[in-house]
Design a protein around this motif. Structure first.
Motif, mmCIF file in Angstrom:
data_model
loop_
_atom_site.group_PDB
_atom_site.id
_atom_site.type_symbol
_atom_site.label_atom_id
_atom_site.label_comp_id
_atom_site.label_asym_id
_atom_site.label_seq_id
_atom_site.Cartn_x
_atom_site.Cartn_y
_atom_site.Cartn_z
ATOM 1 N N SER A 148 -10.902 12.554 22.227
ATOM 2 C CA SER A 148 -11.207 11.121 22.185
ATOM 3 C C SER A 148 -12.621 10.846 21.669
ATOM 4 C CB SER A 148 -11.009 10.487 23.559
ATOM 5 O OG SER A 148 -11.902 11.040 24.485
ATOM 6 N N PHE A 161 -3.187 11.511 18.750
ATOM 7 C CA PHE A 161 -3.815 12.117 19.916
ATOM 8 C C PHE A 161 -2.982 13.281 20.466
ATOM 9 C CE2 PHE A 161 -5.133 12.565 24.291
ATOM 10 C CZ PHE A 161 -6.511 12.405 24.218
ATOM 11 N N LYS A 162 -1.686 12.986 20.630
ATOM 12 C CA LYS A 162 -0.764 13.977 21.196
ATOM 13 C C LYS A 162 -0.650 15.198 20.285
ATOM 14 C CE LYS A 162 3.570 13.412 23.655
ATOM 15 N NZ LYS A 162 4.781 12.575 23.651
ATOM 16 N N ARG A 179 -8.205 5.868 20.527
ATOM 17 C CA ARG A 179 -7.736 7.207 20.176
ATOM 18 C C ARG A 179 -6.718 7.733 21.171
ATOM 19 N NH1 ARG A 179 -12.145 11.403 17.761
ATOM 20 N NH2 ARG A 179 -12.764 10.167 15.966
ATOM 21 N N ARG A 180 -7.015 7.509 22.458
ATOM 22 C CA ARG A 180 -6.100 8.018 23.493
ATOM 23 C C ARG A 180 -4.698 7.454 23.343
ATOM 24 N NH1 ARG A 180 -9.241 10.548 27.602
ATOM 25 N NH2 ARG A 180 -11.406 9.863 27.462
ATOM 26 N N ASN A 181 -4.597 6.234 22.791
ATOM 27 C CA ASN A 181 -3.290 5.593 22.637
ATOM 28 C C ASN A 181 -2.687 5.803 21.247
ATOM 29 O OD1 ASN A 181 -3.260 4.460 25.270
ATOM 30 N ND2 ASN A 181 -4.761 2.946 24.579
ATOM 31 N N SER A 214 -8.717 16.335 26.320
ATOM 32 C CA SER A 214 -8.609 14.897 26.040
ATOM 33 C C SER A 214 -9.976 14.301 25.743
ATOM 34 C CB SER A 214 -8.024 14.158 27.244
ATOM 35 O OG SER A 214 -6.823 14.748 27.626
ATOM 36 N N GLU A 215 -10.950 14.757 26.505
ATOM 37 C CA GLU A 215 -12.311 14.279 26.308
ATOM 38 C C GLU A 215 -12.789 14.631 24.894
ATOM 39 O OE1 GLU A 215 -14.724 14.619 29.924
ATOM 40 O OE2 GLU A 215 -15.998 15.884 28.667
ATOM 41 N N ASP A 237 -16.004 7.430 27.601
ATOM 42 C CA ASP A 237 -15.866 6.482 26.506
ATOM 43 C C ASP A 237 -17.187 5.758 26.261
ATOM 44 O OD1 ASP A 237 -13.326 7.342 26.650
ATOM 45 O OD2 ASP A 237 -12.395 5.402 27.038
ATOM 46 N N LEU A 245 -13.106 8.797 32.631
ATOM 47 C CA LEU A 245 -12.589 8.185 31.416
ATOM 48 C C LEU A 245 -13.538 7.106 30.928
ATOM 49 C CD1 LEU A 245 -8.751 7.641 31.920
ATOM 50 C CD2 LEU A 245 -9.904 9.321 30.490
ATOM 51 N N PRO A 288 -12.894 5.686 21.653
ATOM 52 C CA PRO A 288 -12.201 6.688 22.462
ATOM 53 C C PRO A 288 -10.914 6.154 23.074
ATOM 54 C CG PRO A 288 -14.558 6.728 22.911
ATOM 55 C CD PRO A 288 -14.315 5.565 22.010
ATOM 56 N N LEU A 289 -10.938 4.908 23.552
ATOM 57 C CA LEU A 289 -9.760 4.324 24.186
ATOM 58 C C LEU A 289 -8.608 4.175 23.192
ATOM 59 C CD1 LEU A 289 -8.808 3.183 26.917
ATOM 60 C CD2 LEU A 289 -9.367 0.917 26.027
#
Ligand code: ADP
Ligand code: MG
Length: 255
Positions: free
Chosen positions: A201, A240-241, A234-236, A197-198, A176, A172, A231-232
């Motif tokens: 992000s 993203f989902k 984006r993950r939150n 996910s990669e 990032d 991760l 990237p971080l």
């Protein structure tokens, strides 16, 4: 529009004693200058083959590939290739690993040497110039490998599952980190991964490949409503989902 990479109707098959293995079927897409593309697809579908073709290590059976408007050949040198393993040499220091490409391509000058040192300093490896690869963490080694590619100032970077050898946590961070470096250096890149996910992000667009022989199922532009698009963050983000489910569904609807 500045197109760095263009593929038109590219097909490729491997020929072995056992017969023919079709790997890619009618692949067409383009990458604009500064754009970061992720290519996702099931393992064994032809992702590495695709990068080998773009790097000029293989020649398309049908179709064509152009970089900056010029047909790709074996001697194409403006492409940087980063692999799953960092492939740093233990018998060389970090500095000497980073300038290896410059040496091989006879590009060692006072200016390029300084750029190597500047990049090492800027990206936090300054004090490890004289260290051996084994003295660095996996993430730092990937940074060094990236810097080795960046000093050659490639027009296009190809990344073949570059984080998959790292454990989840490190992966991760490193993903990032490398993503941010590529953005800052305004590099055009094609990242191949089976990690959704990669891809989500890091990329501007995700190209979804089918199983072998790979063809393009769908291309999805990633748009995040973020002030600081990292990237971080984006993950939150809620998007993203949504993207994850969309891509997951597309991949599995053809499995
Ligand atoms: P991926 O990177 O998506 O996992 P590859 O591009 O490495 O997939 O491989 C695609 C297909 O081509 C696989 O089925 C693999 O077995 C086959 N293949 C890859 N390299 C060779 C080769 N040198 N000779 C014959 N078949 C190959
Ligand atoms: Mg592969």
């Amino acid at each position: 529009m500045d197109q760095v990479l263009e593929l038109k109707h590219v097909c490729y098959s491997y020929h072995t004693l056992d017969g023919e293995t079709p790997a890619l079927s009618d692949i067409s897409f383009a990458v604009e200058k500064g754009e970061f593309i992720a290519v996702v697809g099931p393992s064994g579908c032809g992702k590495t083959t695709l990068l080998s073709l773009i790097a000029g290590l293989l020649t398309p059976e049908k179709g064509r590939i152009r970089i900056n408007g010029k047909e790709v050949t074996e001697s194409t040198t403006n492409v940087g290739y980063m692999l799953q393993h960092d492939e740093l040499f233990e018998w060389r220091t970090i500095y000497h690993n980073v300038v290896l490409g410059l040496e091989i391509q006879h590009m060692m000058t006072a200016k390029t040497r300084q750029r190597a040192i500047d990049l090492l300093d800027f990206y936090g490896l300054g004090q490890f110039k004289n260290a051996r690869p084994s003295e660095l963490s996996g993430g730092m080694r990937q940074r060094a490998a990236l810097i080795r590619t960046l000093v050659l100032e490639p027009d296009l970077l190809l990344l073949d599952e570059p984080f998959s050898a790292l454990d989840y946590q490190t992966r991760l961070h490193v993903g990032d980190d490398i993503g941010q470096i590529l953005r800052r250096e305004e590099k055009s890149a094609v990242l191949v991964t089976h990690d959704l996910s990669e891809a989500i992000s890091l990329a501007d667009r995700v190209i979804i490949l089918s199983g072998r022989p790979a063809s393009i199922l769908q291309t999805i532009p990633l748009v995040f409503d973020l002030k600081d698009d990292t990237p971080l963050h984006r993950r939150n983000a809620p998007e993203f989902k949504t993207y994850f489910q969309l891509i997951w569904k597309e991949l599995n609807s053809h499995a």
